[in-house]
Scaffold this motif. Structure first.
Motif, PDB file in Angstrom:
ATOM      1  N   UNK A   1      -4.706  -4.471   7.018  1.00  0.00           N
ATOM      2  CA  UNK A   1      -4.131  -5.073   8.211  1.00  0.00           C
ATOM      3  C   UNK A   1      -3.199  -6.242   7.923  1.00  0.00           C
ATOM      4  N   UNK A   2      -2.757  -6.357   6.692  1.00  0.00           N
ATOM      5  CA  UNK A   2      -1.741  -7.371   6.424  1.00  0.00           C
ATOM      6  C   UNK A   2      -0.506  -7.083   7.268  1.00  0.00           C
ATOM      7  N   UNK A   3      -0.275  -5.802   7.532  1.00  0.00           N
ATOM      8  CA  UNK A   3       0.764  -5.439   8.486  1.00  0.00           C
ATOM      9  C   UNK A   3       0.032  -4.852   9.687  1.00  0.00           C
ATOM     10  N   UNK A   4       0.163  -5.536  10.829  1.00  0.00           N
ATOM     11  CA  UNK A   4      -0.676  -5.212  11.982  1.00  0.00           C
ATOM     12  C   UNK A   4      -0.569  -3.766  12.453  1.00  0.00           C
ATOM     13  N   UNK A   5      -1.564  -3.389  13.223  1.00  0.00           N
ATOM     14  CA  UNK A   5      -1.601  -2.050  13.814  1.00  0.00           C
ATOM     15  C   UNK A   5      -0.524  -1.902  14.882  1.00  0.00           C
ATOM     16  N   UNK A   6      -0.096  -0.680  15.121  1.00  0.00           N
ATOM     17  CA  UNK A   6       0.829  -0.428  16.224  1.00  0.00           C
ATOM     18  C   UNK A   6       0.139   0.487  17.240  1.00  0.00           C
ATOM     19  N   UNK A   7       0.599   0.432  18.472  1.00  0.00           N
ATOM     20  CA  UNK A   7      -0.054   1.224  19.523  1.00  0.00           C
ATOM     21  C   UNK A   7       0.371   2.695  19.437  1.00  0.00           C
ATOM     22  N   UNK A   8       1.674   2.919  19.397  1.00  0.00           N
ATOM     23  CA  UNK A   8       2.224   4.272  19.297  1.00  0.00           C
ATOM     24  C   UNK A   8       3.389   4.244  18.320  1.00  0.00           C
ATOM     25  N   UNK A   9       3.434   5.248  17.486  1.00  0.00           N
ATOM     26  CA  UNK A   9       4.573   5.300  16.566  1.00  0.00           C
ATOM     27  C   UNK A   9       4.186   5.908  15.245  1.00  0.00           C
ATOM     28  N   UNK A  10       4.913   5.517  14.209  1.00  0.00           N
ATOM     29  CA  UNK A  10       4.733   6.133  12.895  1.00  0.00           C
ATOM     30  C   UNK A  10       4.540   5.071  11.827  1.00  0.00           C
ATOM     31  N   UNK A  11       3.567   5.321  10.976  1.00  0.00           N
ATOM     32  CA  UNK A  11       3.342   4.462   9.813  1.00  0.00           C
ATOM     33  C   UNK A  11       3.791   5.247   8.581  1.00  0.00           C
ATOM     34  N   UNK A  12       4.612   4.641   7.771  1.00  0.00           N
ATOM     35  CA  UNK A  12       4.963   5.263   6.493  1.00  0.00           C
ATOM     36  C   UNK A  12       4.325   4.401   5.414  1.00  0.00           C
ATOM     37  N   UNK A  13       3.314   4.962   4.781  1.00  0.00           N
ATOM     38  CA  UNK A  13       2.518   4.181   3.831  1.00  0.00           C
ATOM     39  C   UNK A  13       2.804   4.664   2.409  1.00  0.00           C
ATOM     40  N   UNK A  14       2.398   3.854   1.433  1.00  0.00           N
ATOM     41  CA  UNK A  14       2.537   4.201   0.009  1.00  0.00           C
ATOM     42  C   UNK A  14       3.976   4.432  -0.421  1.00  0.00           C
ATOM     43  N   UNK A  15       4.866   3.594   0.083  1.00  0.00           N
ATOM     44  CA  UNK A  15       6.258   3.617  -0.376  1.00  0.00           C
ATOM     45  C   UNK A  15       6.323   2.775  -1.653  1.00  0.00           C
ATOM     46  N   UNK A  16       6.985   3.256  -2.719  1.00  0.00           N
ATOM     47  CA  UNK A  16       7.135   2.394  -3.894  1.00  0.00           C
ATOM     48  C   UNK A  16       7.835   1.090  -3.473  1.00  0.00           C
ATOM     49  N   UNK A  17       7.287  -0.046  -3.867  1.00  0.00           N
ATOM     50  CA  UNK A  17       7.806  -1.340  -3.401  1.00  0.00           C
ATOM     51  C   UNK A  17       9.313  -1.482  -3.579  1.00  0.00           C
TER      52      UNK A  17
ATOM     53  N   UNK B   1      -5.789  -7.957  16.998  1.00  0.00           N
ATOM     54  CA  UNK B   1      -4.390  -8.365  17.006  1.00  0.00           C
ATOM     55  C   UNK B   1      -3.858  -8.784  18.367  1.00  0.00           C
ATOM     56  N   UNK B   2      -4.420  -8.196  19.401  1.00  0.00           N
ATOM     57  CA  UNK B   2      -3.816  -8.395  20.707  1.00  0.00           C
ATOM     58  C   UNK B   2      -3.800  -9.847  21.203  1.00  0.00           C
ATOM     59  N   UNK B   3      -4.828 -10.644  20.944  1.00  0.00           N
ATOM     60  CA  UNK B   3      -4.863 -11.943  21.589  1.00  0.00           C
ATOM     61  C   UNK B   3      -3.714 -12.865  21.189  1.00  0.00           C
ATOM     62  N   UNK B   4      -3.173 -12.724  19.991  1.00  0.00           N
ATOM     63  CA  UNK B   4      -2.133 -13.650  19.546  1.00  0.00           C
ATOM     64  C   UNK B   4      -0.913 -12.894  19.091  1.00  0.00           C
ATOM     65  N   UNK B   5       0.096 -12.894  19.907  1.00  0.00           N
ATOM     66  CA  UNK B   5       1.320 -12.139  19.595  1.00  0.00           C
ATOM     67  C   UNK B   5       1.945 -12.594  18.285  1.00  0.00           C
TER      68      UNK B   5
END
Lengths: 157, 157
Positions: A12-28, B6-10
């Protein structure tokens, strides 16, 4: 306070999204390439990214989360060369509804430069075009000059 | 579960960092420009970004968080043209230790194209160089051809 919220789950260093696409494991080193290939630098939806994040599998990885965007296979496979290890995760209402691996497509357009300095695509303002003749070892045959660009000579445009 | 965290703090859509620099209130359309100007696409530290995030002040904004990087004023002010509204926040041990506004510097190098099509910098492989003659209205006088590039003709390289 903030530590308490984020530290327990590295994902969760990069927050969750409600709807959409996550592209994970991209070479840095290719995160910005992926962004460019998918045109996300011009996208008006909310986008969250992280790069140089720790990954057990790959040492370091990047992640991109795009709200309200859902990619067709054809579109997402354009990143196959830049991010062959990438996983695509489709999120709806905060839930994972689909996971798939990125695949290297049979044809590549625009993304890569032809290795042949005499190729017309290196002299005229033309889109490069390749047939992928070997997906595993990455061998791309130029549609115009027929020379082969491979892993060692791969240069993104 | 994720929503609850995540929701409580934008502000926490892009997670906190332990040590480093947060660049907040970047105009969304210039987030990638800021990344390029600061060379963050080549940086090996952990970086988190968000773009098209909601901002009360500016409608939409971008934010960049770079771990373990601390910028000199001279370096950070290079983004002054791309992100005049940006705020720089220095974080140590998860605490804000310094906040400052980005300023437009007196000289600009590399970042912007000269408006004059006949300028040598548009024909030779040369770094552009300008004196900022008006910071408020953005007027940049070219060091070579002396023509003025202003807000309406501003084009990033």
């Amino acid at each position: 306070m903030i530590i308490g919220m984020d530290a327990p789950r590295k994902e969760l260093q990069v927050s969750a999204i409600e709807n959409g696409t996550v592209i994970d494991h991209i070479p840095s080193k290719n995160v910005f390439q992926v962004i460019k290939i998918l045109g996300l630098d011009l996208c008006e939806e909310q986008i969250l990214f992280g790069t140089n994040l720790e990954s057990k599998k790959y040492g370091k990885k990047g992640i991109v989360k795009v709200s309200n965007r859902f990619f067709q296979s054809e579109e997402i496979n354009k990143i196959g060369l830049a991010a062959p290890t990438a996983t695509l995760i489709v999120i709806k209402n905060y839930q994972v509804v689909e996971k798939k691996k990125v695949e290297i497509p049979g044809q590549i357009e625009k993304v890569v430069k032809c290795v042949n300095p005499n190729c017309i695509t290196n002299h005229e303002n033309m889109i490069t075009r390749f047939n992928v003749v070997d997906k595993e070892n990455i061998k791309l045959q130029c549609h115009y000059c027929e020379k082969t660009t491979d892993k060692t000579s791969l240069e993104f445009i």
